[in-house]
Design a protein around this motif. Structure first.
Motif, PDB file in Angstrom:
ATOM      1  N   ALA A  94       0.826  -1.205   0.000  1.00  0.00           N
ATOM      2  CA  ALA A  94       0.000   0.000   0.000  1.00  0.00           C
ATOM      3  C   ALA A  94       0.859   1.253   0.000  1.00  0.00           C
ATOM      4  CB  ALA A  94      -0.923  -0.002   1.213  1.00  0.00           C
ATOM      5  N   THR A  95       1.998   1.213   0.683  1.00  0.00           N
ATOM      6  CA  THR A  95       2.895   2.366   0.701  1.00  0.00           C
ATOM      7  C   THR A  95       3.392   2.683  -0.701  1.00  0.00           C
ATOM      8  OG1 THR A  95       3.594   1.954   2.990  1.00  0.00           O
ATOM      9  CG2 THR A  95       5.081   3.258   1.606  1.00  0.00           C
ATOM     10  N   VAL A  96       3.756   1.651  -1.454  1.00  0.00           N
ATOM     11  CA  VAL A  96       4.186   1.867  -2.840  1.00  0.00           C
ATOM     12  C   VAL A  96       3.056   2.463  -3.664  1.00  0.00           C
ATOM     13  CG1 VAL A  96       4.896   0.696  -4.973  1.00  0.00           C
ATOM     14  CG2 VAL A  96       5.988   0.104  -2.798  1.00  0.00           C
ATOM     15  N   LEU A  97       1.859   1.923  -3.521  1.00  0.00           N
ATOM     16  CA  LEU A  97       0.706   2.459  -4.252  1.00  0.00           C
ATOM     17  C   LEU A  97       0.488   3.936  -3.915  1.00  0.00           C
ATOM     18  CD1 LEU A  97      -1.886   1.576  -6.033  1.00  0.00           C
ATOM     19  CD2 LEU A  97      -3.061   1.747  -3.830  1.00  0.00           C
ATOM     20  N   LEU A  98       0.549   4.273  -2.640  1.00  0.00           N
ATOM     21  CA  LEU A  98       0.297   5.645  -2.215  1.00  0.00           C
ATOM     22  C   LEU A  98       1.424   6.587  -2.638  1.00  0.00           C
ATOM     23  CD1 LEU A  98      -1.252   4.904   1.291  1.00  0.00           C
ATOM     24  CD2 LEU A  98      -2.451   5.662  -0.772  1.00  0.00           C
ATOM     25  N   GLN A  99       2.638   6.067  -2.789  1.00  0.00           N
ATOM     26  CA  GLN A  99       3.711   6.876  -3.353  1.00  0.00           C
ATOM     27  C   GLN A  99       3.404   7.226  -4.807  1.00  0.00           C
ATOM     28  OE1 GLN A  99       7.270   4.557  -2.657  1.00  0.00           O
ATOM     29  NE2 GLN A  99       7.594   5.417  -0.616  1.00  0.00           N
ATOM     30  N   LEU A 100       2.813   6.289  -5.526  1.00  0.00           N
ATOM     31  CA  LEU A 100       2.399   6.567  -6.906  1.00  0.00           C
ATOM     32  C   LEU A 100       1.290   7.622  -6.943  1.00  0.00           C
ATOM     33  CD1 LEU A 100       2.377   2.913  -8.297  1.00  0.00           C
ATOM     34  CD2 LEU A 100       4.060   4.692  -8.800  1.00  0.00           C
ATOM     35  N   VAL A 101       0.410   7.585  -5.940  1.00  0.00           N
ATOM     36  CA  VAL A 101      -0.617   8.620  -5.832  1.00  0.00           C
ATOM     37  C   VAL A 101       0.045   9.974  -5.588  1.00  0.00           C
ATOM     38  CG1 VAL A 101      -2.548   9.471  -4.437  1.00  0.00           C
ATOM     39  CG2 VAL A 101      -2.422   7.044  -5.042  1.00  0.00           C
ATOM     40  N   GLU A 102       1.018   9.998  -4.677  1.00  0.00           N
ATOM     41  CA  GLU A 102       1.728  11.247  -4.383  1.00  0.00           C
ATOM     42  C   GLU A 102       2.408  11.806  -5.634  1.00  0.00           C
ATOM     43  OE1 GLU A 102       5.161  12.942  -1.294  1.00  0.00           O
ATOM     44  OE2 GLU A 102       4.932  10.782  -1.638  1.00  0.00           O
ATOM     45  N   GLU A 103       2.894  10.924  -6.487  1.00  0.00           N
ATOM     46  CA  GLU A 103       3.575  11.339  -7.715  1.00  0.00           C
ATOM     47  C   GLU A 103       2.598  11.743  -8.817  1.00  0.00           C
ATOM     48  OE1 GLU A 103       5.968   7.939  -8.604  1.00  0.00           O
ATOM     49  OE2 GLU A 103       7.140   8.113  -6.761  1.00  0.00           O
ATOM     50  N   GLY A 104       1.305  11.581  -8.568  1.00  0.00           N
ATOM     51  CA  GLY A 104       0.308  11.954  -9.553  1.00  0.00           C
ATOM     52  C   GLY A 104       0.117  10.939 -10.662  1.00  0.00           C
ATOM     53  N   ARG A 105       0.570   9.713 -10.458  1.00  0.00           N
ATOM     54  CA  ARG A 105       0.464   8.702 -11.497  1.00  0.00           C
ATOM     55  C   ARG A 105      -0.874   7.959 -11.445  1.00  0.00           C
ATOM     56  NH1 ARG A 105       6.339   5.847 -11.724  1.00  0.00           N
ATOM     57  NH2 ARG A 105       5.458   5.049 -13.683  1.00  0.00           N
ATOM     58  N   LEU A 106      -1.590   8.117 -10.366  1.00  0.00           N
ATOM     59  CA  LEU A 106      -2.972   7.670 -10.256  1.00  0.00           C
ATOM     60  C   LEU A 106      -3.597   8.399  -9.089  1.00  0.00           C
ATOM     61  CD1 LEU A 106      -3.385   4.167  -8.601  1.00  0.00           C
ATOM     62  CD2 LEU A 106      -1.235   5.379  -8.588  1.00  0.00           C
ATOM     63  N   SER A 107      -4.883   8.208  -8.894  1.00  0.00           N
ATOM     64  CA  SER A 107      -5.616   8.905  -7.843  1.00  0.00           C
ATOM     65  C   SER A 107      -6.337   7.904  -6.961  1.00  0.00           C
ATOM     66  CB  SER A 107      -6.625   9.872  -8.466  1.00  0.00           C
ATOM     67  OG  SER A 107      -7.583  10.296  -7.523  1.00  0.00           O
ATOM     68  N   LEU A 108      -6.562   8.288  -5.713  1.00  0.00           N
ATOM     69  CA  LEU A 108      -7.349   7.442  -4.821  1.00  0.00           C
ATOM     70  C   LEU A 108      -8.773   7.270  -5.320  1.00  0.00           C
ATOM     71  CD1 LEU A 108      -6.174   8.750  -1.319  1.00  0.00           C
ATOM     72  CD2 LEU A 108      -5.680   6.514  -2.331  1.00  0.00           C
ATOM     73  N   ASP A 109      -9.230   8.186  -6.159  1.00  0.00           N
ATOM     74  CA  ASP A 109     -10.595   8.126  -6.687  1.00  0.00           C
ATOM     75  C   ASP A 109     -10.682   7.424  -8.043  1.00  0.00           C
ATOM     76  OD1 ASP A 109     -11.716   9.503  -4.510  1.00  0.00           O
ATOM     77  OD2 ASP A 109     -11.132  11.431  -5.373  1.00  0.00           O
ATOM     78  N   ASP A 110      -9.559   6.966  -8.569  1.00  0.00           N
ATOM     79  CA  ASP A 110      -9.587   6.258  -9.848  1.00  0.00           C
ATOM     80  C   ASP A 110     -10.413   4.984  -9.725  1.00  0.00           C
ATOM     81  OD1 ASP A 110      -8.075   8.136 -11.123  1.00  0.00           O
ATOM     82  OD2 ASP A 110      -6.205   6.975 -11.088  1.00  0.00           O
ATOM     83  N   LYS A 111     -11.158   4.683 -10.765  1.00  0.00           N
ATOM     84  CA  LYS A 111     -12.004   3.488 -10.775  1.00  0.00           C
ATOM     85  C   LYS A 111     -11.184   2.252 -11.153  1.00  0.00           C
ATOM     86  CE  LYS A 111     -16.057   5.569 -10.108  1.00  0.00           C
ATOM     87  NZ  LYS A 111     -15.662   6.980 -10.093  1.00  0.00           N
TER      88      LYS A 111
END
Length: 370
Positions: A94-111
């Motif tokens: 999850a930390t890796v995923l959230l780092q990608l969110v921080e980098e703008g490569r995906l969003s927590l709201d992405d489907k």
């Protein structure tokens, strides 16, 4: 992660995680880890156990008891040896995923359907067009778990198949036809399928394997030199280590230390040590891996609950992991200064005695001055 009270007497059969935020400052000294391991090893069903305590990143005590193999054979498990950490992997993934969110490569709201259209095809994952990334992380997607047979506590796969490679998409297909556990975003229900999907998302977004991203973003960065993500069988635990056992259809105990790596994927495929997992927990809890808003996605969800250790005086989080033949537990103080990690190998499916004994072990080591 699966968030349950630290007083709970059972652990999910695979890849469990417990959490226990408490209410006050933690202890500043460490009890006798070796003595605690010797006591824990006397618990029925425990084959061997190791533990390591750390203060401000420095060793504060470690111990080993029981045996490396069944029936007292093989000597003791080396206290610094590697072990499967089960669902403690989920926080790392999850930390890796959230780092990608921080980098703008995906969003927590992405489907989910937009990120992984292959799982939306033919209704493989029902309502994939409504499920968002944050719901996967927090186990509120309503997607059923692939691990258990429907209506049973037995695994839905062959525990003793150590060689067949199962693609993540094939594991997700195991849930086809199983009833959903709730509406998207409404109900917390622990499901390994959520993190199988998160692993797939990480690989889709980065173009790299999950193992590579974990190594690049966490393990090498933090100096976790003994840690790696297993991917395909027959990859197993490197070096001398404890062996766990699981009964076959005749009731005979069989060695399952070669547990099929492909079942882990994003749900629990990391192999580590008490030192390395404590290193990760220290960095995570001290906010070195994620900004506060994203860290709160993992630590501040409505599903989080628990009872404080040491009579409610010890503040921190305890995460666990379980798979056939093993259970692990790691406590980390809220300020990230203090960690205590335990790994046990076992010869029983029933955790009803083992998990409470492990929690008592944590208290025996950490509650000396709390």
């Amino acid at each position: 992660m699966k968030h349950i009270s630290v007083a709970a007497a059972t652990v999910a059969a695979l890849l469990l995680a417990t959490a226990s935020p408490a209410t006050a400052a933690g202890a500043t000294t460490i009890g006798d880890v070796q003595r605690a391991m010797e006591t824990l090893a006397k618990t029925p069903g425990v084959v061997g156990t190791i533990g390591g305590a750390y203060m401000d990143g420095k060793p504060a005590g470690r111990g080993t008891a029981g045996s490396r193999l069944l029936n007292g054979k093989g000597g003791t498990i080396p206290a610094g040896s590697r072990f499967r950490i089960g669902s403690q992997s989920k926080t790392m993934v999850a930390t890796v995923l959230l780092q990608l969110v921080e980098e703008g490569r995906l969003s927590l709201d992405d489907k989910l359907a937009d990120l992984l259209p292959e799982v939306a095809a033919d209704g493989l994952v029902e309502r994939a067009s409504e499920i968002i990334v944050q719901q996967l992380v927090q186990h509120t997607s309503g997607i059923p778990d692939w691990f258990h047979q429907s209506g049973s506590t037995e695994p839905a796969f062959d525990v003793f198949d150590f060689t067949t490679y199962h693609r993540p998409i094939d594991i997700v297909k195991m849930t086809r036809g199983r009833p959903r556990t709730g509406e998207p975003g409404e109900t917390y229900t622990y499901s390994n399928t959520n993190y199988t999907l998160i692993g797939m998302i990480i690989e889709k977004v980065t173009g790299h394997t999950l193992a590579r991203e974990l190594d690049r973003r966490l393990f090498r960065l933090l100096g976790m030199t003994e840690t790696y993500q297993v991917t395909k069988p027959p990859e197993s635990i490197t070096g001398p280590h404890g062996h766990g056992y699981y009964p076959d259809s005749t009731g005979a105990l069989r060695d399952v230390h070669r547990f099929n790596a492909s079942w882990g994927n994003g749900a629990g495929g990391v192999v580590s040590t008490t030192h390395d997992i404590s290193t990760f927990r220290r960095a995570f809890d001290q906010g070195k891996l994620l900004p506060p808003s994203l860290q709160a996605v993992l630590t501040g969800g409505s599903a989080q609950q628990g009872t404080g250790l040491c009579g409610g005086k010890l503040k921190g989080q305890m995460l666990g992991g379980s798979a056939p033949g093993l259970t692990t537990l790691t406590f980390s103080s809220a300020d990230g200064r203090q960690q205590f990690a335990i790994s046990i190998t076992r010869s029983t499916v029933d955790d009803n005695a083992i998990v409470p004994a492990m929690i008592k072990t944590v208290e025996a080591v950490l509650c000396t001055t709390a």
